[in-house]
Design an enzyme around this catalytic site. Structure first.
Site, PDB file in Angstrom:
ATOM      1  N   ALA A 189       0.797  -1.236   0.000  1.00 35.66           N
ATOM      2  CA  ALA A 189       0.000   0.000   0.000  1.00 35.66           C
ATOM      3  C   ALA A 189       0.824   1.276   0.000  1.00 35.66           C
ATOM      4  O   ALA A 189       0.262   2.367   0.102  1.00 35.66           O
ATOM      5  CB  ALA A 189      -0.993   0.040   1.158  1.00 35.66           C
ATOM      6  N   ALA A 190       2.136   1.191  -0.169  1.00 34.36           N
ATOM      7  CA  ALA A 190       2.930   2.420  -0.226  1.00 34.36           C
ATOM      8  C   ALA A 190       2.533   3.275  -1.429  1.00 34.36           C
ATOM      9  O   ALA A 190       2.370   4.493  -1.324  1.00 34.36           O
ATOM     10  CB  ALA A 190       4.416   2.083  -0.288  1.00 34.36           C
ATOM     11  N   GLY A 191       2.377   2.631  -2.591  1.00 30.89           N
ATOM     12  CA  GLY A 191       1.958   3.377  -3.777  1.00 30.89           C
ATOM     13  C   GLY A 191       0.583   3.973  -3.618  1.00 30.89           C
ATOM     14  O   GLY A 191       0.331   5.113  -4.035  1.00 30.89           O
ATOM     15  N   ASP A 192      -0.332   3.213  -3.011  1.00 32.34           N
ATOM     16  CA  ASP A 192      -1.685   3.725  -2.785  1.00 32.34           C
ATOM     17  C   ASP A 192      -1.664   4.917  -1.833  1.00 32.34           C
ATOM     18  O   ASP A 192      -2.421   5.880  -2.003  1.00 32.34           O
ATOM     19  CB  ASP A 192      -2.570   2.621  -2.197  1.00 32.34           C
TER      20      ASP A 192
END
Length: 305
Positions: A250-253
């Site tokens: 979820a880093a990109g999110d």
């Protein structure tokens, strides 16, 4: 209260296990832990935008199972408007995630209810899109729905963000004219552009191809190397904050949600990128998808350091 950020996308229940390493084909490994965590790229980005200061509405579908109830309740607990989250017959979306000791992950997604988010369902909640300042889409729902949402966002004069994840090849050519900000990671930028992205120079080449295809502006997220912004007249590299990574899920999110929240709050592009980067950096220091996403106060506390 009108929603400033509207996310059209997926809701998944993440079934997460940690293991020493990722399994090879045909191999069985002993896992170290297991958890069920609310996720899905669309829902993750909605939670990120909400925690990071935006008024948010979600457009999506969940199944009529226990996971569907949990996924919707998780968004409601964040203050997210869920009037446009439909309950459909069948299972909810599920993501099977393995995270290794180096914090890398491997993910298998079952679309479930996400596969039933068709264009007509988005059209039926057009009033929600009209409330937006920023509309975010990803690729975990039917492509026809993504294309409709991008085009409708352009027609309404909204700021349109596409996070092309997961990407396995080029986007439909007609989509590009509707995209204000195209935000892929290295592998997604490579899949879309045909350029292997393994350096800043190759990221610039990929960004140029995506701009030539018609995207308004491109931000390629490069993990620990930060991100690259391109608008056709210049490139700007934004180094990533230094942190000790635990789980990159979820880093990109988190970056996308934080960037959108900052834009909706009137921040400049550069300010919004830096804000999203700090939020993403903080997220990788924590385990899980939505549980790892920081709040606006977390980011503000980190920035002076």
């Amino acid at each position: 209260m009108p929603a400033k950020v509207v996310v059209v996308g997926s809701l998944n229940m993440d079934l997460v296990t940690r293991a020493e390493r990722l399994p090879r084909g045909g191999e069985t490994l002993a896992g170290k832990s297991f958890a069920t965590v609310s996720g899905g790229k669309g829902a993750n980005q909605a939670v990120a935008a909400a925690r990071l200061g935006a008024e948010v509405a979600m457009v999506g579908c969940v199944g009529d199972d226990a996971y569907g109830v949990q996924l919707r309740d998780a968004l409601l607990a964040e203050g997210i408007d869920c009037q446009a989250v439909s309950v459909v017959e069948g299972s909810s979306g599920v993501a099977l995630i393995v995270v290794d000791d180096s914090s890398q992950n491997a993910i298998v997604i079952v679309a479930g209810g996400n596969g039933q988010l068709m264009p007509e369902k988005v059209a039926a909640v057009d009033a929600v899109l009209q409330q937006a300042e920023v509309i975010i889409c990803q690729l975990e729902v039917p492509l026809a729905t993504v294309g409709y949402s991008l085009q409708r966002g352009r027609e309404l004069g909204k700021t349109v963000i596409l996070n092309p994840a997961p990407a396995s090849g080029p986007l439909p050519e007609q989509w590009y004219a509707s995209i204000d900000y195209l935000i892929p990671n290295e592998s997604e930028a490579g899949a879309l552009s045909g350029v292997v992205v393994d350096s800043l120079e190759s990221a610039e080449q990929a960004a140029n191809r995506l701009l030539a295809a018609g995207a308004g502006k491109v931000i390629i997220t490069l993990g620990a190397q930060g991100s690259l912004f391109a608008d056709g007249s210049r490139f700007e590299h934004f180094p990533a904050p230094k942190v000790q990574a635990l789980d990159t899920t979820a880093a990109g999110d988190t970056f996308v949600g934080g960037f959108a929240a900052a834009l909706a709050a009137g921040k400049s592009e550069a300010e919004a990128i830096r804000f999203g980067q700090v939020a993403a950096a903080l997220s990788v220091t924590r385990a899980g998808a939505q549980p790892s996403i920081p709040t606006q106060s977390d980011v503000q506390a980190f920035i002076p350091s």
